[in-house]
Design an enzyme around this catalytic site. Structure first.
Site, PDB file in Angstrom:
ATOM      1  N   GLY A 172       0.817  -1.223   0.000  1.00  0.00           N
ATOM      2  CA  GLY A 172       0.000   0.000   0.000  1.00  0.00           C
ATOM      3  C   GLY A 172       0.838   1.256   0.000  1.00  0.00           C
ATOM      4  O   GLY A 172       0.351   2.341  -0.352  1.00  0.00           O
ATOM      5  N   ALA A 407     -10.460  13.741 -32.861  1.00  0.00           N
ATOM      6  CA  ALA A 407      -9.156  14.146 -32.318  1.00  0.00           C
ATOM      7  C   ALA A 407      -8.923  15.637 -32.534  1.00  0.00           C
ATOM      8  O   ALA A 407      -8.265  16.293 -31.723  1.00  0.00           O
ATOM      9  CB  ALA A 407      -8.043  13.327 -32.963  1.00  0.00           C
TER      10      ALA A 407
HETATM   11  C1  HXC Z   1      10.248  -3.794   9.941  1.00  0.00           C
HETATM   12  C2  HXC Z   1      11.829  -4.050   8.315  1.00  0.00           C
HETATM   13  C3  HXC Z   1      10.845  -4.031   7.325  1.00  0.00           C
HETATM   14  C4  HXC Z   1       9.502  -3.874   7.731  1.00  0.00           C
HETATM   15  C5  HXC Z   1      12.723  -4.275   6.353  1.00  0.00           C
HETATM   16  N1  HXC Z   1      12.988  -4.229   7.668  1.00  0.00           N
HETATM   17  N2  HXC Z   1      11.427  -4.182   6.112  1.00  0.00           N
HETATM   18  N3  HXC Z   1      11.533  -3.931   9.602  1.00  0.00           N
HETATM   19  N4  HXC Z   1       9.271  -3.744   9.046  1.00  0.00           N
HETATM   20  N5  HXC Z   1       8.514  -3.812   6.848  1.00  0.00           N
HETATM   21  C6  HXC Z   1      14.292  -4.278   8.321  1.00  0.00           C
HETATM   22  C7  HXC Z   1      14.936  -5.644   8.233  1.00  0.00           C
HETATM   23  O1  HXC Z   1      14.524  -6.440   9.293  1.00  0.00           O
HETATM   24  C8  HXC Z   1      16.409  -5.268   8.339  1.00  0.00           C
HETATM   25  O2  HXC Z   1      16.714  -5.021   9.689  1.00  0.00           O
HETATM   26  C9  HXC Z   1      16.477  -3.971   7.614  1.00  0.00           C
HETATM   27  O3  HXC Z   1      15.155  -3.434   7.608  1.00  0.00           O
HETATM   28  C10 HXC Z   1      16.938  -4.105   6.190  1.00  0.00           C
HETATM   29  O4  HXC Z   1      16.188  -5.125   5.575  1.00  0.00           O
HETATM   30  P1  HXC Z   1      16.867  -6.281   4.719  1.00  0.00           P
HETATM   31  O5  HXC Z   1      15.821  -7.308   4.486  1.00  0.00           O
HETATM   32  O6  HXC Z   1      18.144  -6.708   5.352  1.00  0.00           O
HETATM   33  O7  HXC Z   1      17.212  -5.469   3.379  1.00  0.00           O
HETATM   34  P2  HXC Z   1      17.157  -5.960   1.884  1.00  0.00           P
HETATM   35  O8  HXC Z   1      17.783  -7.313   1.761  1.00  0.00           O
HETATM   36  O9  HXC Z   1      17.705  -4.842   1.078  1.00  0.00           O
HETATM   37  O10 HXC Z   1      15.612  -6.161   1.563  1.00  0.00           O
HETATM   38  C11 HXC Z   1      14.753  -5.044   1.573  1.00  0.00           C
HETATM   39  C12 HXC Z   1      13.282  -5.514   1.498  1.00  0.00           C
HETATM   40  C13 HXC Z   1      13.013  -6.552   2.585  1.00  0.00           C
HETATM   41  C14 HXC Z   1      13.048  -6.113   0.113  1.00  0.00           C
HETATM   42  C15 HXC Z   1      12.416  -4.270   1.620  1.00  0.00           C
HETATM   43  O11 HXC Z   1      13.485  -6.045   3.839  1.00  0.00           O
HETATM   44  C16 HXC Z   1      11.579  -6.885   2.722  1.00  0.00           C
HETATM   45  O12 HXC Z   1      11.037  -7.669   1.936  1.00  0.00           O
HETATM   46  N6  HXC Z   1      10.940  -6.339   3.757  1.00  0.00           N
HETATM   47  C17 HXC Z   1       9.555  -6.591   4.055  1.00  0.00           C
HETATM   48  C18 HXC Z   1       8.688  -5.915   3.040  1.00  0.00           C
HETATM   49  C19 HXC Z   1       7.251  -6.081   3.370  1.00  0.00           C
HETATM   50  O13 HXC Z   1       6.672  -7.163   3.184  1.00  0.00           O
HETATM   51  N7  HXC Z   1       6.676  -5.029   3.953  1.00  0.00           N
HETATM   52  C20 HXC Z   1       5.309  -4.992   4.310  1.00  0.00           C
HETATM   53  C21 HXC Z   1       4.552  -4.702   3.032  1.00  0.00           C
HETATM   54  S1  HXC Z   1       2.861  -4.453   3.317  1.00  0.00           S
HETATM   55  P3  HXC Z   1      18.185  -5.158  10.270  1.00  0.00           P
HETATM   56  O14 HXC Z   1      18.012  -4.961  11.726  1.00  0.00           O
HETATM   57  O15 HXC Z   1      18.658  -6.516   9.881  1.00  0.00           O
HETATM   58  O16 HXC Z   1      18.993  -4.065   9.641  1.00  0.00           O
HETATM   59  C22 HXC Z   1       2.762  -2.849   3.519  1.00  0.00           C
HETATM   60  C23 HXC Z   1       1.392  -2.400   3.717  1.00  0.00           C
HETATM   61  C24 HXC Z   1       1.304  -0.919   3.610  1.00  0.00           C
HETATM   62  O17 HXC Z   1       3.677  -2.138   3.503  1.00  0.00           O
HETATM   63  C25 HXC Z   1      -0.139  -0.598   3.548  1.00  0.00           C
HETATM   64  C26 HXC Z   1      -0.391   0.855   3.417  1.00  0.00           C
HETATM   65  C27 HXC Z   1      -1.819   1.119   3.192  1.00  0.00           C
END
Ligand code: HXC
Length: 519
Positions: A172, A407
């Protein structure tokens, strides 16, 4: 703690805050070819102009032991500064803190910056690099997003909003940039999608890479979600600074004037010969644009998407102007669903922010066929018509060559409140092209001619007759639908004079809650 120590403590706290998630994570960010949030802001703003807000804000989450892991400022850097001496508000998500994921307090920081921008009437620039909702916080993060979305919506049409995507932007979270005026993506490292490749695979079975699903190339050519694709962050930041130079601070102001030495009456001789004799031959509309604008400078928006229409910013005698132009070099400049949506959105942006509109027309018509009809060309074409018809900014139209059928009406014709509608002598303004018209008008007579030579001669004569009558600007000019037929090489001068004469234009639409554009 005595007072000297208190000052030292403050300085230390500031230094800690500036390290975000710590040196190791900053190194990791750099190793991916990415800058940190503060480095990005420093590059974006005029030197030394950044004033940071909320550096001491921390998250309030106690789930999963998170109370033991806090970073000053949390996962976003916010504040204000200047670009070319004018105030802007910025927020940059800090990937080194929980992957830039959005916490409740981060949302509050972003909202505060947005509220300030609205209060003072300044643009908002957001730099996105985030793992989405802070998973540990659950629903408060979702509420935080919605608070931001609502502000994006209310700020729309009041202050310009620009989103740079310099890392992940998924789920989102994509909707905040999507609600802003312009999105810019870096070729490497940036992606936007509602659901990532893993979820796509599990739900639909489709195997797709991150790049193909939501990378800069895809969004700048196929979806049109992104308006600009840049090689790297530095280029992206230069582009934002350039874009801002064409925009006013808010909807009550005009864009700044940029002095130019380019003479207003400069003749561009090459334009007298740019349109080929053969109406089926293409030419590059960009050569016309570059030939008439100040110093040949044109900032194209959506350059890789729906290339049959060109939109972007330039200046005429220093005045920022939006240009919309059919591109005969791509799909003959036909209007299709994507081109209509692209141009409509641009027209509405210009109108919202008092930017005059120049339209350059060479359009053979709407693209025919079931593909377009099924995709809703009627609704999408209506969007462009609506946008032009509703716009109250000065509108100057120059018909270069073809202007056929529906157009013709859509492309800022006189009756859609075009202020000055000019045409080159090469213009063809008619219901349809000669070949199609003769087929309809003379179909029965053509069928009756069995001798092929006779038939060809008949078609040739009838086509010539039709062309003589309609493939020119003079019939439209005789009705006053075209205000003047102008010499191509003098276009710059005539356009500047037209906009000068329109400077005091006042036009107000009927009072209403809001219009109902065919979305
Ligand atoms: C908490 C998070 C996080 C999250 C990443 N981190 N995403 N912490 N909440 N959503 C933290 C990781 O734990 C890690 O902590 C650091 O950030 C870096 O992440 P990495 O995974 O090591 O980095 P990378 O390999 O570059 O991968 C990046 C990433 C991946 C692709 C974004 O982190 C990921 O898939 N994250 C989750 C994405 C996700 O599913 N989010 C929710 C989506 S739903 P440390 O301590 O190790 O540094 C959503 C709904 C929104 O967002 C709705 C709005 C209406």
């Amino acid at each position: 703690m005595n007072n000297v120590s208190k000052v030292a403590d403050l300085i230390e706290k500031r230094q800690i805050a500036k390290l975000g998630g710590g040196e190791k994570r900053i190194e990791s960010q750099h190793s991916k070819g990415k800058y940190t949030a503060r480095e990005r802001i420093e590059m974006l703003l005029d030197e030394g102009s950044f004033e940071e807000l909320d550096m001491f804000v921390t998250h309030r989450c106690t789930n999963f032991g998170l109370e033991k892991e806090k970073y000053l400022g949390d996962g976003v850097v916010t504040g204000h500064g200047t670009i070319h001496g004018r105030v802007v508000y910025v927020f940059a998500q800090d990937f080194t803190v929980f992957g830039g994921s959005l916490s409740e307090t981060m949302a509050l920081k972003i909202c505060k910056a947005m509220d300030m921008a609205m209060k003072v009437g300044a643009p908002i620039i957001g730099i996105n690099d985030s793992g989405g909702a802070r998973i540990q916080e659950g629903v408060t993060s979702l509420a935080g997003y919605a608070e931001i979305f609502e502000r994006n919506i209310l700020a729309s049409g009041v202050v310009p909003q620009i989103s740079a995507i310099f890392g992940p932007c998924a789920g989102g979270a994509v909707y905040s940039p999507a609600l802003t005026d312009f999105i810019l993506m870096t070729e490497q490292n940036s992606y936007m999608f509602v659901t990532g490749p893993k979820v796509v695979k599990s739900v639909t079975g489709e195997d797709i890479t991150t790049e193909d699903l939501g990378g800069a190339n895809m969004h700048n050519s196929k979806s049109g979600v992104s308006h600009f694709k840049v090689e790297d962050e530095q280029k992206g930041i230069e582009l934002i600074r350039e874009l801002i130079s064409y925009l006013p601070q808010n909807n009550l102001e005009d864009a700044p004037i940029e002095e130019t030495n380019d003479p207003i009456n400069r003749l561009e001789d090459s334009l007298n010969e740019i349109v080929p004799d053969n109406p089926n031959m293409p030419y590059d509309m960009k050569n016309i644009i570059h030939g008439i604008v100040d110093d040949g400078k044109f900032l194209e928006v959506h350059a890789g998407y729906a290339r049959n229409i060109i939109v972007g910013f330039a200046r005429f005698n220093g005045v920022s102007t939006g240009i919309i132009a059919n591109q005969p070099n791509f799909l003959a400049g036909v209007l299709d669903c994507d081109a209509s949506r692209k141009a409509a959105r641009f027209v509405r942006f210009c109108d919202a922010f008092n930017i005059p509109i120049l339209t350059l027309v060479d359009v053979p018509g709407f693209l025919p066929g079931s593909g377009q009809e099924y995709a809703g060309i009627i609704t999408h074409g209506a969007k462009l018509m609506f946008a032009y018809g509703e716009a109250t900014v000065p509108k100057v139209t120059v018909t270069i060559r073809k202007s056929y059928g529906g157009a013709h009406d859509v492309m800022s014709c006189k009756q859609l409140r075009g202020d000055f509608n000019y045409a080159w002598p090469t213009a063809e303004i008619a219901v349809m092209g000669a070949a199609g018209a003769i087929e309809v008008l003379e179909g029965r007579a053509i069928k009756g001619l069995t001798d092929p030579t006779e038939r060809a001669k008949f078609i040739e004569e009838k086509t010539a007759e039709y062309k003589d009558k309609f493939a020119n600007p003079y019939q439209a000019a005789s009705y006053g639908y075209i205000d003047d037929v102008i010499e191509p090489r003098n276009t710059r001068f005539r356009v500047i004079r037209a906009f000068q004469a329109l400077q005091t234009k006042k036009l107000v639409n009927p009072l209403k809650k809001h219009s109902n554009i065919p979305l």
